[in-house]
Design a protein around this motif. Structure first.
Motif, short mmCIF file in Angstrom:
data_model
loop_
_atom_site.label_atom_id
_atom_site.label_comp_id
_atom_site.label_asym_id
_atom_site.label_seq_id
_atom_site.Cartn_x
_atom_site.Cartn_y
_atom_site.Cartn_z
N ILE A 39 0.83 -1.21 0.00
CA ILE A 39 0.00 0.00 0.00
C ILE A 39 0.86 1.26 0.00
CG2 ILE A 39 -1.80 1.26 1.25
CD1 ILE A 39 -2.68 -1.34 2.43
N LYS A 40 0.62 2.09 -1.00
CA LYS A 40 1.32 3.37 -1.03
C LYS A 40 0.36 4.41 -0.48
CE LYS A 40 3.74 2.13 -5.24
NZ LYS A 40 2.70 1.37 -5.97
N ARG A 41 0.88 5.60 -0.14
CA ARG A 41 -0.03 6.64 0.37
C ARG A 41 -1.12 6.91 -0.66
NH1 ARG A 41 0.93 12.09 3.20
NH2 ARG A 41 2.46 10.86 4.33
N PRO A 42 -2.41 6.69 -0.30
CA PRO A 42 -3.47 6.89 -1.29
C PRO A 42 -3.74 8.38 -1.51
CG PRO A 42 -4.41 6.24 0.82
CD PRO A 42 -2.92 6.28 1.02
N HIS A 43 -4.48 8.66 -2.56
CA HIS A 43 -4.90 10.05 -2.78
C HIS A 43 -5.91 10.40 -1.69
CE1 HIS A 43 -6.48 13.65 -4.54
NE2 HIS A 43 -7.68 13.13 -4.48
N LEU A 44 -5.68 11.49 -0.96
CA LEU A 44 -6.58 11.86 0.12
C LEU A 44 -7.48 13.01 -0.36
CD1 LEU A 44 -4.16 11.68 3.20
CD2 LEU A 44 -5.76 9.95 2.39
N SER A 45 -8.74 12.69 -0.55
CA SER A 45 -9.68 13.70 -1.04
C SER A 45 -9.95 14.74 0.05
CB SER A 45 -10.98 12.98 -1.42
OG SER A 45 -12.05 13.86 -1.34
N ILE A 65 -8.65 11.82 9.41
CA ILE A 65 -8.99 10.39 9.52
C ILE A 65 -10.04 10.03 8.48
CG2 ILE A 65 -10.13 8.68 11.01
CD1 ILE A 65 -8.59 9.95 13.35
N ARG A 66 -11.02 10.91 8.33
CA ARG A 66 -12.07 10.65 7.33
C ARG A 66 -11.50 10.58 5.92
NH1 ARG A 66 -15.60 7.73 9.32
NH2 ARG A 66 -16.42 8.53 11.27
N GLN A 67 -10.48 11.41 5.65
CA GLN A 67 -9.87 11.37 4.31
C GLN A 67 -9.24 10.00 4.06
OE1 GLN A 67 -7.21 14.76 4.46
NE2 GLN A 67 -8.81 16.20 3.86
N TRP A 68 -8.55 9.49 5.07
CA TRP A 68 -7.94 8.16 4.95
C TRP A 68 -9.03 7.09 4.81
CZ3 TRP A 68 -3.06 6.30 4.40
CH2 TRP A 68 -1.99 7.19 4.61
N PHE A 69 -10.08 7.23 5.61
CA PHE A 69 -11.15 6.22 5.59
C PHE A 69 -11.81 6.18 4.21
CE2 PHE A 69 -15.55 4.78 6.76
CZ PHE A 69 -15.19 3.54 7.25
N ALA A 93 -10.45 7.08 1.41
CA ALA A 93 -9.50 6.50 0.45
C ALA A 93 -9.63 4.97 0.47
CB ALA A 93 -8.08 6.92 0.80
N GLY A 94 -9.80 4.40 1.67
CA GLY A 94 -9.99 2.95 1.80
C GLY A 94 -11.27 2.50 1.10
N GLU A 95 -12.35 3.25 1.32
CA GLU A 95 -13.63 2.89 0.67
C GLU A 95 -13.47 2.93 -0.84
OE1 GLU A 95 -17.21 4.31 3.59
OE2 GLU A 95 -16.18 5.87 2.45
N ASP A 96 -12.72 3.94 -1.34
CA ASP A 96 -12.55 4.06 -2.79
C ASP A 96 -11.74 2.89 -3.35
OD1 ASP A 96 -13.98 6.36 -2.62
OD2 ASP A 96 -12.27 7.72 -2.76
N GLY A 103 -12.01 -3.87 -1.56
CA GLY A 103 -11.31 -5.16 -1.48
C GLY A 103 -10.57 -5.33 -0.16
N PRO A 104 -9.62 -6.29 -0.12
CA PRO A 104 -8.89 -6.55 1.12
C PRO A 104 -8.12 -5.32 1.63
CG PRO A 104 -8.41 -8.24 -0.52
CD PRO A 104 -9.25 -7.21 -1.21
N THR A 105 -7.71 -4.43 0.69
CA THR A 105 -6.96 -3.24 1.11
C THR A 105 -7.81 -2.33 2.00
OG1 THR A 105 -5.77 -3.37 -0.96
CG2 THR A 105 -5.54 -1.32 0.26
#
Ligand SMILES: C[S@@+](CC[C@H](N)C(=O)[O-])C[C@H]1O[C@@H](n2cnc3c(N)ncnc32)[C@H](O)[C@@H]1O
Length: 428
Positions: free
Chosen positions: A125-131, A153-157, A159-162, A165-167
């Motif tokens: 996992i690389k740093r995701p795009h944080l909206s 925290i919501r930005q990270w959360f 990013a996970g939803e986007d 899958g397992p990530t």
């Protein structure tokens, strides 16, 4: 790749994919009674990825399930209706069984799914795009964290939803861990009672940079722990109520489980920060807290009248007659509610189990003030009343540290030793 699904239904027979037992559990076949107690530090079965209150150890679950080799060859299904962090489902799938895990607490299911996933296809996992486009007003996380920190925290959360899958699960559990680290000050000596900030001045502010570093550290840890998970497996982990299981009648071969005990543990409060991340505010939404077995809330709706066996009825009458305050009121109602939930779960186990099924139960006795709560005997009574036969001489293991021993007002009553029992049932 088999991925855990949320839809119940008939499970296909699993192909012959079982790992050799010795790979999963060296020494599993050794003789002698194995205590179900989880060691204080356990890494087996990824138990260290998130601290979830456990009924038993991974080793113990493997030990019970591995006895059912003949059933495995027939494509047997293992059920845990109080699955918690998924020790049973992980043990079952590791040994080549189909598995169904139910838990009403969605936090438990995030952990159970993390442990069940196949990560062989997941890239680092690389740093995701944080909206920047996230809404944080009236966010339940604001009970502990400042608005700026909640936003990050919501930005990270998100990013996970986007990513999905397992990530997504891996990121969510990393956020659970990061939030725990940032809000440690709200934990007391009783690990299951989490305080909230009294006002916004008491909320924790972590800068974006510092928070990102904490989150990334946890992502690295969780990723390193799940790396070992790569065997194909088939498991359903479902957010559902054990009193009304979304499982077909006559479909389960083995039940391995540990229900909540009558110890006044409030799982919703214990996991209030993780529930907040998942969008559940337990202060304004009482439904989850009220639905959990053993809850300290008394439900408003009238409970169906249930006739308990002799042992359960005797406990209720001892509580009712106790001379301490609220014994014949609140505490009696709480115990009645607990027994109604336990017996509703046992009715459902009886419905979904096949005729030749086996049930392995781990239960812990406890004390209500100085009244012994003989949960093992209550279970033997209630399960046999439903047509099952106790197959083992109950194995009883002493429990050294209990939650009642952490509670000062409960300590003033003289109590005996507390034991945990392993009970095995099958039908005639
Ligand atoms: C003793 S824990 C099980 C621990 C599990 N064996 C493990 O290793 O993690 C009991 C679980 O029952 C769940 N639970 C409580 N009430 C429930 C209900 N009505 N239906 C389903 N699960 C429930 C709790 O959320 C908790 O996770």
């Amino acid at each position: 790749m088999n991925t855990p699904q949320d839809t119940p239904g008939a499970l296909p027979v699993q192909e012959a994919l079982a790992l050799p037992l010795s790979d999963v559990l060296p020494g599993v076949s050794r003789a002698g009674a194995l205590s179900p107690k989880r060691p204080a530090v356990e890494t087996a079965g990824l138990a260290d990825v998130f601290p979830y209150y456990a009924g038993f150890s991974f080793e113990w679950a493997c030990h019970q399930i591995a006895r059912h080799e003949a059933e495995r060859l027939r494509g047997a299904t293992v059920l845990d209706p109080w699955n918690g962090s998924g020790t049973t489902t992980l043990a079952a799938q590791s040994l080549g069984f189909n598995a169904i895990g139910l838990d009403l607490n969605p936090v438990a299911n995030v952990i159970a799914k993390l442990r069940a996933q196949d990560y062989s296809q997941v890239e680092q996992i690389k740093r995701p795009h944080l909206s920047t486009d996230v809404f944080v007003e009236e966010d339940p996380l604001a009970a502990w964290l400042s608005e700026t920190t909640v936003r990050r925290i919501r930005q990270w959360f998100k990013a996970g939803e986007d990513i999905g899958g397992p990530t997504q699960g891996l990121l969510t559990v990393s956020l659970f861990r990061a939030i725990r680290e940032a809000t440690k000050q709200f934990e007391g000596s009783n690990p299951t009672w989490v305080k909230r900030a009294k006002n916004s001045a008491e909320t924790v502010l972590v800068s974006d940079e510092e928070l990102d570093a904490i989150i990334e550290r946890h992502i690295r840890f969780v990723s390193s722990r799940v790396e070992a998970q790569s065997s194909p497996r088939l498991v359903h982990i479902i957010t559902a109520d054990s009193r009304e299981m979304p499982v077909a009648s006559d479909s389960v071969d083995i039940v391995v489980t540990s229900p909540p005990y009558l110890t006044r543990i409030d799982y919703a409060v214990a996991y209030s920060r993780e529930l907040a991340l998942l969008g559940v505010n337990i202060s304004s939404d009482r439904a989850l807290r009220a639905g959990l077995m053993g809850t300290t809330l008394i439900r408003r709706q009238v409970e169906p009248t249930v006739e308990f066996g002799k042992v359960g009825s005797n406990l209720l009458s001892l509580i009712q007659k106790h001379d301490s305050k609220a014994s014949s009121g609140y505490y009696l109602k709480q115990a009645q509610q607990y027994l109604a939930d336990l017996t509703a779960g046992l009715n459902e186990i009886t419905r979904v189990a096949r005729d030749l099924a086996t049930v392995h139960l781990v239960v812990q006795d406890s004390f209500y003030k100085d009244v012994h709560v003989p949960l093992a005997d209550i279970c033997i009574d209630e399960v046999t009343r439903r047509g099952w036969v106790l197959r083992n001489k109950p194995e009883r293991f002493p429990v050294r540290r209990t939650l009642t021993s952490l509670n000062k007002s409960a300590r003033m009553y003289k109590k005996g030793d507390v034991v945990e029992s392993v009970l095995t049932f099958s039908r005639e």
